[in-house]
Design a protein around this motif. Structure first.
Motif, PDB file in Angstrom:
ATOM      1  N   PHE A   1      59.514  74.359  48.184  1.00 38.63           N
ATOM      2  CA  PHE A   1      59.011  73.038  47.811  1.00 38.63           C
ATOM      3  C   PHE A   1      60.049  71.949  48.077  1.00 38.63           C
ATOM      4  O   PHE A   1      61.257  72.174  47.958  1.00 38.63           O
TER       5      PHE A   1
ATOM      6  N   HIS B   1      52.069  72.023  43.546  1.00 35.30           N
ATOM      7  CA  HIS B   1      53.518  71.805  43.586  1.00 35.30           C
ATOM      8  C   HIS B   1      54.038  71.752  42.147  1.00 35.30           C
ATOM      9  O   HIS B   1      53.360  71.216  41.263  1.00 35.30           O
ATOM     10  N   PRO B   2      55.238  72.285  41.863  1.00 37.40           N
ATOM     11  CA  PRO B   2      55.762  72.251  40.488  1.00 37.40           C
ATOM     12  C   PRO B   2      55.857  70.849  39.892  1.00 37.40           C
ATOM     13  O   PRO B   2      55.773  70.687  38.671  1.00 37.40           O
TER      14      PRO B   2
ATOM     15  N   LYS C   1      54.528  76.947  36.073  1.00 33.66           N
ATOM     16  CA  LYS C   1      55.822  76.503  36.597  1.00 33.66           C
ATOM     17  C   LYS C   1      55.910  74.984  36.736  1.00 33.66           C
ATOM     18  O   LYS C   1      56.873  74.466  37.308  1.00 33.66           O
ATOM     19  N   GLN C   2      54.920  74.266  36.200  1.00 35.89           N
ATOM     20  CA  GLN C   2      54.965  72.804  36.249  1.00 35.89           C
ATOM     21  C   GLN C   2      56.161  72.277  35.467  1.00 35.89           C
ATOM     22  O   GLN C   2      56.461  72.749  34.367  1.00 35.89           O
TER      23      GLN C   2
ATOM     24  N   ASN D   1      53.707  68.421  40.461  1.00 36.95           N
ATOM     25  CA  ASN D   1      52.407  67.770  40.563  1.00 36.95           C
ATOM     26  C   ASN D   1      52.111  66.894  39.353  1.00 36.95           C
ATOM     27  O   ASN D   1      51.892  65.685  39.464  1.00 36.95           O
TER      28      ASN D   1
ATOM     29  N   TYR E   1      48.518  72.557  47.497  1.00 42.71           N
ATOM     30  CA  TYR E   1      48.364  73.391  48.687  1.00 42.71           C
ATOM     31  C   TYR E   1      47.060  74.181  48.548  1.00 42.71           C
ATOM     32  O   TYR E   1      46.926  75.032  47.661  1.00 42.71           O
TER      33      TYR E   1
ATOM     34  N   TYR F   1      56.853  79.572  49.206  1.00 38.24           N
ATOM     35  CA  TYR F   1      57.265  78.803  48.027  1.00 38.24           C
ATOM     36  C   TYR F   1      58.549  78.004  48.265  1.00 38.24           C
ATOM     37  O   TYR F   1      59.515  78.081  47.501  1.00 38.24           O
TER      38      TYR F   1
ATOM     39  N   ILE G   1      47.545  76.430  45.147  1.00 40.21           N
ATOM     40  CA  ILE G   1      48.882  76.366  44.555  1.00 40.21           C
ATOM     41  C   ILE G   1      49.293  74.906  44.360  1.00 40.21           C
ATOM     42  O   ILE G   1      49.455  74.171  45.339  1.00 40.21           O
TER      43      ILE G   1
ATOM     44  N   SER H   1      51.459  79.477  39.033  1.00 37.23           N
ATOM     45  CA  SER H   1      52.001  78.237  39.606  1.00 37.23           C
ATOM     46  C   SER H   1      51.811  77.063  38.653  1.00 37.23           C
ATOM     47  O   SER H   1      52.628  76.138  38.619  1.00 37.23           O
TER      48      SER H   1
ATOM     49  N   GLU I   1      47.832  84.142  40.763  1.00 41.80           N
ATOM     50  CA  GLU I   1      48.880  83.378  41.448  1.00 41.80           C
ATOM     51  C   GLU I   1      48.746  81.891  41.146  1.00 41.80           C
ATOM     52  O   GLU I   1      49.737  81.189  40.946  1.00 41.80           O
ATOM     53  N   THR I   2      47.497  81.407  41.071  1.00 36.60           N
ATOM     54  CA  THR I   2      47.269  79.998  40.755  1.00 36.60           C
ATOM     55  C   THR I   2      47.735  79.665  39.338  1.00 36.60           C
ATOM     56  O   THR I   2      48.414  78.657  39.111  1.00 36.60           O
TER      57      THR I   2
END
Length: 314
Positions: A134, A100-101, A28-29, A103, A209, A132, A98, A25, A21-22
């Protein structure tokens, strides 16, 4: 691979149930020019098998084993990652959280300014399943951080979580993690970097997160794990030595650490700090009196606080 702008360093150890999951994420940046070095600390689960397809499809990820020449644990893994990093900017992500997209995008934009060396942001925590939803707004306030903020960093008024800062690589040329530390390693290192004259910016936007669960290092510390507690003591001693050497150890900071040492009486931290400070006899005596009467002062403070609450409720 042409040198990326950002290197993400991720230490991992038996987190097969969280790491996929990490990594998804990270994929998805909104900022795409990055590499992610996943440093395995000798795990025994099926992490590598679970992430095999991600590694195969996205060459920005690399899965590496920590060599024996680096100490076991988070600091050794991160130091190994720092030695391999190709990016101009460095950021540390944990294997169960996680980002943020936006970040990387927000931090890179801030670090493009020549007068700062790091970008700090807000980190929130979550338990169990992540929501999810954001906030994609780029309208946020900010403030600058430099050596004058050391005390706020050290007393956690201005928190510097390990995964809540992006750094310019130059910050680590002379500063690395202390590999014997198994807790508070980033607290010690980050304060050392800022005390060396590297200034930065803090943006008021949540960009990370952290997953809260009992198997985390922090969870173990608050359950009085002796390894974590002993590490915190070692980190405190290193911080005080560093500040003394740089002539940044103010009276207020001395008072903070002397009072805080009461939480670690089993390690005789107070006497150790007195020896590290190498104070004149009279000043040493004053601190011994301060330490001796502190329990009574704290008891009176708590009594007054309770009395005021009862008075307000009546």
């Amino acid at each position: 691979m042409i040198s990326p702008k950002v290197t993400i360093i991720m230490a991992t150890y038996n987190r097969a149930h969280f790491i996929v999951e990490t990594l998804l994420s990270i994929q998805k940046q909104t900022f795409l020019d990055w590499e992610c070095l996943i440093i395995d600390d000798g795990g025994t689960d099926n992490t590598k098998e679970l992430i095999f397809e991600i590694l195969k499809q996205d060459k920005r990820f690399q899965f590496l084993q920590r060599p024996e020449s680096y100490g076991k644990g988070l600091p050794g893994c991160r130091n190994y990652g720092l030695d391999l990093a190709k990016g101009e900017y460095i950021i540390f992500f944990d294997d169960d959280d996680i980002p943020h997209p936006q970040n990387l995008e927000c931090c890179v934009a801030e670090l493009a300014k020549n007068d700062i060396w790091f970008c700090r942001y807000i980190r929130e925590v979550f338990v169990e399943d992540f929501d999810y939803k954001f906030d994609y707004s780029k309208d946020y306030t900010s403030f600058y951080i430099d050596k004058k903020d050391i005390q706020r960093m050290l007393n956690n008024e201005l928190q510097f979580n390990s995964c809540a800062v992006m750094w310019k690589k130059e910050c680590f040329q002379s500063n690395r993690y202390v590999e014997t530390l198994m807790y508070a390693e980033e607290w010690e290192l980050y304060s050392r970097i800022v005390s060396s004259g590297f200034n930065g910016i803090s943006i008021n936007k949540t960009l990370f997160y952290g997953r809260k669960h009992p198997q985390s290092n922090t969870g173990e510390f608050y359950r009085n794990n002796p390894i974590r507690r002993a590490s915190y003591v070692e980190a405190i001693i290193l911080v005080v030595k560093n500040l003394k050497e740089k002539q940044l150890l103010t009276y207020s900071l001395k008072r903070y650490f002397m009072a805080f040492s009461m939480e670690f009486e089993e390690y005789n931290l107070f006497e150790t700090l007195l020896n590290v400070l190498d104070l004149p006899t009279f000043e040493k005596l004053k601190w011994k009196v301060f330490y001796a009467v502190l329990p009574l002062r704290l008891k009176l403070y708590r009594y007054r606080k309770t009395f005021k609450k009862k008075a307000v409720s009546c």
